[in-house]
Design a protein around this motif. Structure first.
Motif: not given
Length: 98
Positions: A75-79, A66-70, A83-88, A22-29
């Motif tokens: 910050p969204i995941l931390n909020e 992907f880095r731009r998305f990261g 924490p520590n959502a590190h992808p392979k 929801d936060k990624v979509t700017g509150g659009r669900g």
């Protein structure tokens, strides 16, 4: 070169995933299209529960996209208390879509 980003996130809940979407979509669900992402370059997104958390597999057109998305999702995941959502990261050999 396309890359696959594989997140295996122990302890993450479906609710936390849905809140992050929801936060990624700017509150659009929920996310329903690659156009929902705040940066261009997403080829595919798959999310699923695991016995101990959550799994997300994204394919991006490039590591730079992907880095731009990261810069947005970390910050969204931390909020949300994830924490520590590190992808392979893996270079992609073949991408097949519908």
């Amino acid at each position: 070169m396309a890359i696959a980003a594989v997140f295996e996130i122990p302890g993450m809940t479906q609710d936390q995933y849905e809140q992050s979407a929801d936060k990624v979509t700017g509150g659009r669900g929920p996310v329903t299209s690659s156009a929902d992402w705040p940066v261009p370059g997403l080829i595919s997104h798959t999310a699923a529960p695991t016995p101990g958390g959550w799994l997300v597999v994204d394919v991006w057109e490039s590591e730079e996209a992907f880095r731009r998305f990261g810069e947005i999702i970390v910050p969204i995941l931390n909020e949300l208390g994830v924490p520590n959502a590190h992808p392979k990261i893996y270079p992609v050999h073949t991408v097949v879509t519908r």
